[in-house]
Write a protein that holds these residues in place. Structure first.
Motif, PDB file in Angstrom:
ATOM      1  N   PHE A   3      39.088  37.379  43.661  1.00  0.00           N
ATOM      2  CA  PHE A   3      40.277  36.793  42.804  1.00  0.00           C
ATOM      3  C   PHE A   3      41.562  37.029  43.595  1.00  0.00           C
ATOM      4  CE2 PHE A   3      43.060  38.098  39.332  1.00  0.00           C
ATOM      5  CZ  PHE A   3      43.323  36.713  38.934  1.00  0.00           C
ATOM      6  N   GLY A   4      42.017  38.035  43.372  1.00  0.00           N
ATOM      7  CA  GLY A   4      43.365  38.478  44.426  1.00  0.00           C
ATOM      8  C   GLY A   4      44.574  37.888  43.840  1.00  0.00           C
ATOM      9  N   CYS A  59      42.226  43.510  49.484  1.00  0.00           N
ATOM     10  CA  CYS A  59      41.068  44.391  48.915  1.00  0.00           C
ATOM     11  C   CYS A  59      41.180  45.506  49.498  1.00  0.00           C
ATOM     12  CB  CYS A  59      39.730  43.487  49.251  1.00  0.00           C
ATOM     13  SG  CYS A  59      38.913  43.743  50.928  1.00  0.00           S
ATOM     14  N   ARG A 116      35.698  26.456  39.749  1.00  0.00           N
ATOM     15  CA  ARG A 116      35.890  27.422  38.492  1.00  0.00           C
ATOM     16  C   ARG A 116      36.144  26.747  37.267  1.00  0.00           C
ATOM     17  NH1 ARG A 116      39.222  31.091  42.737  1.00  0.00           N
ATOM     18  NH2 ARG A 116      40.294  29.192  42.836  1.00  0.00           N
ATOM     19  N   HIS A 125      37.369  36.274  36.851  1.00  0.00           N
ATOM     20  CA  HIS A 125      37.103  35.235  38.172  1.00  0.00           C
ATOM     21  C   HIS A 125      35.648  34.748  38.280  1.00  0.00           C
ATOM     22  CE1 HIS A 125      36.985  34.345  42.500  1.00  0.00           C
ATOM     23  NE2 HIS A 125      37.693  33.645  41.962  1.00  0.00           N
ATOM     24  N   MET A 171      33.659  33.696  47.938  1.00  0.00           N
ATOM     25  CA  MET A 171      33.372  35.103  47.540  1.00  0.00           C
ATOM     26  C   MET A 171      33.075  35.332  46.465  1.00  0.00           C
ATOM     27  SD  MET A 171      36.858  36.207  49.407  1.00  0.00           S
ATOM     28  CE  MET A 171      37.043  37.860  48.793  1.00  0.00           C
ATOM     29  N   SER A 192      42.892  38.934  50.363  1.00  0.00           N
ATOM     30  CA  SER A 192      42.670  39.277  49.099  1.00  0.00           C
ATOM     31  C   SER A 192      43.350  40.537  48.516  1.00  0.00           C
ATOM     32  CB  SER A 192      41.505  38.912  48.427  1.00  0.00           C
ATOM     33  OG  SER A 192      40.484  39.806  48.894  1.00  0.00           O
ATOM     34  N   ARG A 202      34.230  34.420  56.215  1.00  0.00           N
ATOM     35  CA  ARG A 202      33.813  33.352  55.321  1.00  0.00           C
ATOM     36  C   ARG A 202      34.766  32.360  55.917  1.00  0.00           C
ATOM     37  NH1 ARG A 202      32.844  37.246  51.725  1.00  0.00           N
ATOM     38  NH2 ARG A 202      30.982  37.252  50.546  1.00  0.00           N
ATOM     39  N   MET A 245      46.909  35.330  43.066  1.00  0.00           N
ATOM     40  CA  MET A 245      47.612  34.119  43.585  1.00  0.00           C
ATOM     41  C   MET A 245      46.766  33.593  45.144  1.00  0.00           C
ATOM     42  SD  MET A 245      51.094  32.897  42.615  1.00  0.00           S
ATOM     43  CE  MET A 245      52.080  33.683  41.022  1.00  0.00           C
ATOM     44  N   PHE A 246      45.808  34.543  45.367  1.00  0.00           N
ATOM     45  CA  PHE A 246      45.081  34.388  46.377  1.00  0.00           C
ATOM     46  C   PHE A 246      44.063  33.320  46.068  1.00  0.00           C
ATOM     47  CE2 PHE A 246      40.855  35.290  48.487  1.00  0.00           C
ATOM     48  CZ  PHE A 246      41.317  34.862  49.690  1.00  0.00           C
ATOM     49  N   ALA A 247      43.498  33.210  44.719  1.00  0.00           N
ATOM     50  CA  ALA A 247      42.615  32.524  44.153  1.00  0.00           C
ATOM     51  C   ALA A 247      42.945  30.950  44.268  1.00  0.00           C
ATOM     52  CB  ALA A 247      42.197  33.006  42.759  1.00  0.00           C
ATOM     53  N   CYS A 295      35.076  42.314  47.714  1.00  0.00           N
ATOM     54  CA  CYS A 295      35.996  41.605  46.937  1.00  0.00           C
ATOM     55  C   CYS A 295      35.226  40.544  46.398  1.00  0.00           C
ATOM     56  CB  CYS A 295      36.977  41.461  47.793  1.00  0.00           C
ATOM     57  SG  CYS A 295      38.271  40.344  46.865  1.00  0.00           S
ATOM     58  N   SER A 328      38.170  31.729  48.275  1.00  0.00           N
ATOM     59  CA  SER A 328      38.214  32.773  46.962  1.00  0.00           C
ATOM     60  C   SER A 328      37.041  32.369  46.098  1.00  0.00           C
ATOM     61  CB  SER A 328      39.563  32.355  46.326  1.00  0.00           C
ATOM     62  OG  SER A 328      39.061  32.820  44.603  1.00  0.00           O
ATOM     63  N   VAL A 329      36.362  30.904  45.964  1.00  0.00           N
ATOM     64  CA  VAL A 329      35.261  30.554  45.110  1.00  0.00           C
ATOM     65  C   VAL A 329      34.155  30.961  45.938  1.00  0.00           C
ATOM     66  CG1 VAL A 329      33.902  28.489  44.622  1.00  0.00           C
ATOM     67  CG2 VAL A 329      36.482  28.826  44.011  1.00  0.00           C
ATOM     68  N   TRP A 386      42.756  26.357  40.673  1.00  0.00           N
ATOM     69  CA  TRP A 386      41.685  27.347  40.041  1.00  0.00           C
ATOM     70  C   TRP A 386      40.271  26.539  39.407  1.00  0.00           C
ATOM     71  CZ3 TRP A 386      41.573  32.457  38.848  1.00  0.00           C
ATOM     72  CH2 TRP A 386      40.338  32.889  38.121  1.00  0.00           C
TER      73      TRP A 386
END
Lengths: 245, 460
Positions: free
Chosen positions: A179-180, B355, B435, A220, A194, B353, B318, A182-184, A176, A191-192, B431
């Motif tokens: 992103f996922g 996945c 990012r 992402h 990954m 996530s 992680r 709203m997981f992000a 993965c 998330s970052v 976010w």
């Protein structure tokens, strides 16, 4: 064969070129393509966040809007997978879902339905394929690395039709990107982390371009590459497939 | 908008070196698992069989439990029934007390972790010694497992070396794994020889024969049960399988999925008490029969605790085992925690996530990710839904159900591209943590389509 084009909300707003390339490719194959004007979002963001009920009206409208087509094609594997696998339960208690059987991701559609043997144009670049979770594990665009099944990749097959291309894949081939939806934002650190690992492994694989069937993962990864000033360019697979059109 | 898991994970990731080591170490186990799985042509068939055998057993659990219990008693074991952790602990203690046990040596059992047995017994004055090396390390450190199969995976050998210097008088600065294992072996040998009773978990209970099967790599279960006259088995009701024939399916899957070994070094069958000794089997419910009645989550009863879902989980790798609030981490722990108490353990539901890799590695084909998705749908009804996520979802619902408004929003959106950074990149924007924001296109697809800029006609 009548095709309804579904351009998911974020592709519409952020990556219209991916939508245009999708249209171009389908048109190139001589297909009758229409774009219903009142489409918006499939509802996956809310549902994955835990508010599937807030996607009900969207699913209902989508199902009615796209029912008239033989196929529904979208340049986003994750959105297509949501319609395919989640709409029947989202619509439970309303009417039986009709679109779930008809929806395809653009790569899946071209590979399985159109089955082209050649494509015009050249793309003389090194690309690394981002195998997205929902593309791999829901739509089966490639053989999931966990399963003991024959190895295949529909995206690889398609990209190989383009002259001059060199195809790579990263280490942890279908892990993965983080992103996922709203997981992000609910788990930003993981998330970052990954995403950074993923961009780096694509770059290490020798990628000039990172490509795939899911603009959301690419978005992402692009956001992370930009923040970290990593030398990677991003392009949806369909944009490579239309490089000669 | 931050769950306990998200906060703890962020903390774990701060030490990027440690995070990467943890990630890669567990990924290595996943790769070992892949190598094993790919060498068995009928692997996917085995998974399907395992799933069906478990579902079959679960669907007739009452009769299989009766069969198991009567066979076990016929073999000379004593069977006890515990409805919850408290009863389990009391039963174990009463057995120990009636045998004047001062020292109990245990092999690894997640069920006894679940019941908090050690704390209870120590409180009653029993000397409890964990004999699995990883468990022993953690016991001496005063920690709990961070992984269900490799409980001390978060600890490096240098840390173990230091601990052994302190507790076992090992050489200073020597963290050679072979050396440390020898030190532990010597230390544990003394414990085995002086223990009055041995306790094991159960990987499988065979209904047809009334025997339990325990899989270890260190032979520690066998050391304990061979040297002590009293053997107590702690077994969850979901550990049952019908017969020895079906056991073959699971022993082929378990070690390959768990650690990438063809089988565990020891697969020990305990059918009857040793001569002159006693064998007690405590069969525990502790919430399992409630799972049995829950059609959305009944598949959790198929779990054979191999840990493969944890090794593949990109979030677990992680964030480490301690970032989860339930004692079992990873995809399996998220689900088992919610089944235990959704109010108490809902903070782990964010650690996914979606996945779906866990679904694919699970040897019993449990739909772990689908169940996490279902739990998320229920959070709002427990008043545990994240407020910002709810607000965003409500906002999206409002916007996306109004196509005309959506089109106006699309037209305005590019303005955001030109806002000063400080308005966009701040604490309110998760976010922006690591990012950049994606840039809105100057014109959306729908606008271009409406203006006829995209659609070609046949004469073009």
């Amino acid at each position: 064969m009548k095709i309804g084009l579904f351009i998911p909300c974020y592709v519409n707003a952020i990556y219209p070129d991916v939508g245009i390339a999708t249209y171009k490719l389908l048109y190139h194959f001589g297909l009758d393509v229409d774009y219903p004007a009142d489409q918006t979002c499939c509802g996956q963001p809310m549902a994955n966040a835990g508010f599937e009920s807030k996607a009900f009206e969207l699913a209902k409208n989508f199902d009615e809007m796209f029912d008239q087509y033989d196929y529904i094609v979208a340049p986003s594997a994750s959105c297509a997978a949501f319609v395919k696998y989640n709409y029947p339960s989202v619509l439970k208690g309303s009417h039986p879902c009709r679109t779930s059987e008809k929806i395809y991701d653009i790569c899946e559609f071209v590979h399985d339905v159109v089955k082209p043997v050649k494509l015009p144009g050249r793309f003389p670049h090194k690309v690394s394929i981002h195998n997205s979770c929902h593309g791999v594990r829901e739509l089966h665009l490639s053989s999931a690395s966990e399963l003991n099944i024959a190895r295949y990749s529909k995206i690889k097959n398609l990209l190989s039709l383009v002259e001059g291309i060199e195809i790579f894949e990263p280490d942890k081939v279908d892990e993965c990107c983080g992103f996922g939806g709203m997981f992000a934002i609910e788990e930003p650190a993981v998330s970052v982390c990954m995403g950074e690992d993923k961009v780096r492994s694509h770059v290490a694989a020798g990628a000039e371009y990172i490509t795939g069937a899911d603009s959301s993962c690419l978005m992402h990864l692009q956001s992370i590459a930009k923040r970290n000033k990593l030398p990677a360019k991003f392009i949806h697979a369909v944009q490579i497939l239309t490089s000669g059109l | 908008m931050s769950t306990q898991h998200a906060k703890a994970a962020a903390q774990f990731i701060l030490n990027r070196e440690q995070e990467q080591w943890h990630n890669e170490t567990l990924w290595f186990v996943r790769q070992k698992r892949d190598n094993m799985a790919m060498r068995i042509p009928e692997w996917e068939e085995l998974r399907e069989l395992a799933s069906q055998i478990k579902m079959h057993t679960v669907s007739r659990l009452d009769s299989y439990l009766e069969m198991f219990a009567s066979e076990a008693e016929r073999n000379g074991a004593t069977v006890h029934w515990a409805k919850d952790a408290k009863e389990h602990n009391e039963i174990v203690y009463s057995i120990l007390k009636s045998h004047q046990v001062k020292k109990l040596v245990k092999s690894k059992s997640m069920l006894t972790e679940e019941c908090l047995l050690n704390d209870y017994l120590i409180g009653q004055g029993i000397d409890v010694v964990e004999s699995d090396l990883g468990e022993r390390i953690l016991q001496l450190m005063g920690e709990h497992p961070s992984h269900i199969v490799m409980p001390a995976i978060h600890r490096k050998r240098e840390e173990v070396g230091k601990l052994f210097e302190e507790k076992m008088d090992s050489e200073k600065g020597n963290s050679d794994p072979t050396y440390l294992t020898h030190v532990a072996r010597k230390h544990l040998r003394r414990e085995f020889l002086t223990a009055d009773a041995a306790m094991t978990g159960a990987n499988f209970g065979i209904a047809q024969t009334g025997e339990v099967v325990v899989c270890t790599n260190e032979g520690n279960a066998d050391m304990g049960t061979s040297l002590c006259n009293l053997h107590i088995v702690s077994m969850g009701i979901e550990k049952l399988i019908p017969d020895l024939k079906s056991l073959g399916v699971f022993t082929r899957l378990l070690a390959r999925s768990a650690t990438g070994q063809p089988s565990t070094t020891y697969t020990s069958h305990y059918r009857r008490p040793k001569e002159g000794g006693e064998m007690h089997i405590v069969i525990v419910d502790n919430g399992r029969s409630a799972i049995h009645g829950d059609s959305e989550h009944i598949q959790m009863l198929k779990c054979i605790r191999c840990g493969a879902c944890m090794n593949t989980c990109p979030v677990y790798r992680r964030s480490g085992g301690y970032s989860y609030t339930y004692f079992i981490p990873g995809p399996v722990g998220i689900n088992l925690g919610m089944l235990k108490s959704p109010e108490k353990y809902c903070d782990n539901v964010s650690a996914c996530s979606l996945c779906y890799s866990c679904n694919n590695v699970c040897p019993a084909k449990i739909n772990l990710a689908d169940q996490i998705y279902l739990w998320r749908q229920k959070l709002d009804s427990f008043r545990k839904a994240d407020r910002i996520k709810k607000l965003m979802s409500t906002g999206m619902k409002f916007l996306f159900n109004r196509p005309a408004l959506y089109r106006i929003a699309l037209k305005i959106a590019p303005v955001i591209n030109h806002l000063p950074r400080i308005l966009i990149y701040n604490k309110l924007n998760a976010w922006g943590y690591g990012r950049e924001m994606p840039r809105f296109a100057g014109e959306s697809f729908s606008s271009m389509w409406k203006k006829g800029k995209i659609k070609k006609t046949n004469n073009q």
